[in-house]
Write a protein that holds these residues in place. Structure first.
Motif, PDB file in Angstrom:
ATOM      1  N   ARG A   1       1.130  -1.077   0.076  1.00 21.84           N
ATOM      2  CA  ARG A   1       0.050  -0.262  -0.318  1.00 21.84           C
ATOM      3  C   ARG A   1       0.477   1.055   0.133  1.00 21.84           C
ATOM      4  O   ARG A   1       1.407   1.567   1.012  1.00 21.84           O
ATOM      5  N   LEU A   2       1.091   2.007  -1.627  1.00 20.72           N
ATOM      6  CA  LEU A   2       2.104   2.889  -1.721  1.00 20.72           C
ATOM      7  C   LEU A   2       1.080   4.043  -1.863  1.00 20.72           C
ATOM      8  O   LEU A   2       0.104   3.890  -2.745  1.00 20.72           O
ATOM      9  N   SER A   3       1.706   5.293  -1.058  1.00 19.41           N
ATOM     10  CA  SER A   3       1.646   6.383  -1.027  1.00 19.41           C
ATOM     11  C   SER A   3       1.358   7.058  -3.046  1.00 19.41           C
ATOM     12  O   SER A   3       0.184   7.260  -2.842  1.00 19.41           O
ATOM     13  N   GLY A   4       2.175   6.733  -3.684  1.00 23.47           N
ATOM     14  CA  GLY A   4       2.382   7.092  -5.522  1.00 23.47           C
ATOM     15  C   GLY A   4       1.620   5.465  -5.805  1.00 23.47           C
ATOM     16  O   GLY A   4       1.729   5.464  -7.062  1.00 23.47           O
ATOM     17  N   ASN A   5       1.244   4.596  -5.421  1.00 21.92           N
ATOM     18  CA  ASN A   5       0.206   3.967  -6.028  1.00 21.92           C
ATOM     19  C   ASN A   5       1.622   2.630  -6.890  1.00 21.92           C
ATOM     20  O   ASN A   5       2.996   2.492  -6.825  1.00 21.92           O
ATOM     21  N   VAL A   6       0.694   2.979  -8.389  1.00 25.33           N
ATOM     22  CA  VAL A   6       1.573   2.459  -9.230  1.00 25.33           C
ATOM     23  C   VAL A   6       3.329   2.818  -9.782  1.00 25.33           C
ATOM     24  O   VAL A   6       3.955   1.981 -10.007  1.00 25.33           O
TER      25      VAL A   6
END
Length: 403
Positions: free
Chosen positions: A293-298
């Protein structure tokens, strides 16, 4: 390379079925030959273009024929037949509505693919041979958010003497994009005044450049917008009402599991082609990345994949196959730089599914039952999983692991 420059190069090559020389391309995109050559070689590394001949070299799009097939335009947007299928169908309906489509807003967190989808929409319009697709211009409204007057000049243009330093008339993006598509990213960063001027243009197709008090300018432009914020909270109600269609792109962790698998695979394949090496990725690492789960997504995931590849390439630069993951790993996912993500690549798909099953299996038993559960998940539950109910799938997985 800026997305605007990339799109300009791609658009130029699309118009040239037989290819163009570096000098010809440089003249069209108004860049120096050396800079153009640098950008073209970057596209070559990414597998987006090919070059033929010697002195001069001719450049062509690697997937020119595919881009012209309207059915294939969206196929590399993972989830186009799954979680974002409805959104893409809305996009198609909106942009094909006569005479120049309906204004469309793409909403989603940073890094979910809003800009990429906007580019695909333009490709789709070109494939459909729709009107108003002569060019594709991109402007990020966040670049000059603290200078509303400058943004107004960029969008609408200005007349000589409109403000200090305005020594000549200047055409804005709305004029430059005439008979084309204008994509405004982070549109919520426009001031209220500029939103008002923009929705007046959306109503009438006419506007006044800064400093012009009498004459109006007409332009025929397809408008695409994107925002990371809730549009109803950050846009003027009068402006938001003019946007006929709003679609939402889910965050990476909100995608169904198979789409997350596909996205991670896609990112590794891109790097395999970039470094011209085949990859072996540890099963544990690969599936751990599907749960991030990354704030910058892909976008952030892409950076993580690149760093993993860069670190291993530094250590194993002479190897034809780069191993990424724990060297004690017993199960690897093999990705060749020649692999594709098309539906025809069934062998790779089956191999990935087997890895998926093995992830949940300790002793090789109950495979048939697990396959049935997987099929149920694929056929009935895929589109239901979200940030709120993904626990159902993980509950199934954990229960099977405890058997």
């Amino acid at each position: 390379m800026k997305s605007e420059t990339r799109q300009k190069l791609v658009s130029t090559l699309k118009e040239a079925k037989n290819g163009l020389t570096t000098t010809e391309i440089a003249k069209i995109v108004e860049l120096s030959r050396s800079v153009t050559s640098l950008y073209l070689n970057e596209l070559l590394t990414n597998g987006e273009v090919i070059k033929k001949g010697r002195k001069p070299i001719y450049w062509k799009l690697a997937n020119f024929n595919q881009d012209k097939n309207e059915e294939n335009v969206f196929q590399n947007f993972i989830g186009s037949d799954g979680s974002v299928k409805e959104a893409i169908n809305k996009c198609k309906s909106a942009v094909l509505y006569p005479p120049l489509g309906l204004p469309l807003l793409i909403h989603g967190d940073s890094g979910v693919g809003k800009s990429y989808l906007a580019e695909l929409i333009f490709d789709y319009l070109k494939a459909k041979e729709a009107k108003g697709t002569e060019k594709f211009l991109v402007f990020n409204c966040a670049d000059y958010a603290n200078n509303p007057e400058l943004i107004s000049s960029i969008l609408f243009g200005h007349t000589k003497g409109a403000f200090t330093g305005a020594d000549t008339d200047k055409k804005g993006l709305l004029v430059q994009a005439d008979q084309g598509v204008l994509f405004l990213d982070e549109v919520h960063r426009l001031s209220n005044e500029n939103q008002e001027k923009l929705f007046q243009f959306m109503d009438t197709g006419r506007f006044r450049p800064m400093g012009e008090e009498a004459k109006t300018v007409t332009s025929n432009v397809r408008l695409l917008f994107a925002t990371t914020e809730s549009p109803e909270k950050v846009l003027l109600p009068t402006f938001y009402r003019r946007i006929s269609v709003t679609i939402h792109l889910p965050a990476f962790h909100q995608r169904p599991l198979l789409e997350r698998i596909g996205l991670v695979k896609y990112l590794f394949l891109n790097e395999a082609r970039r470094i011209q090496k085949d990859l072996k990725i540890g099963r544990t690492l690969f599936f751990k990345m599907t749960e991030e789960r990354l704030s910058g997504n892909v976008g952030s995931l892409r950076n993580e994949v690149r760093m993993l590849c860069a670190d291993r390439l530094r250590k194993d630069s002479e190897e034809e196959v780069i191993e990424i993951g724990d060297s004690q790993e017993n199960d690897w996912i093999y990705l060749s730089r020649s692999d594709t993500l098309t539906d025809e690549n069934k062998a790779e798909e089956e191999r990935l599914k087997r890895t998926f099953f093995n992830l949940f299996d300790k002793n090789g038993w109950l495979i048939e039952l697990k396959e049935n559960i997987y099929q149920f998940y694929q056929d009935y539950l895929t589109t239901l999983f979200s940030n709120d109910n993904d626990f159902l799938f993980y509950h199934i997985k954990n229960s099977l692991n405890d058997l």
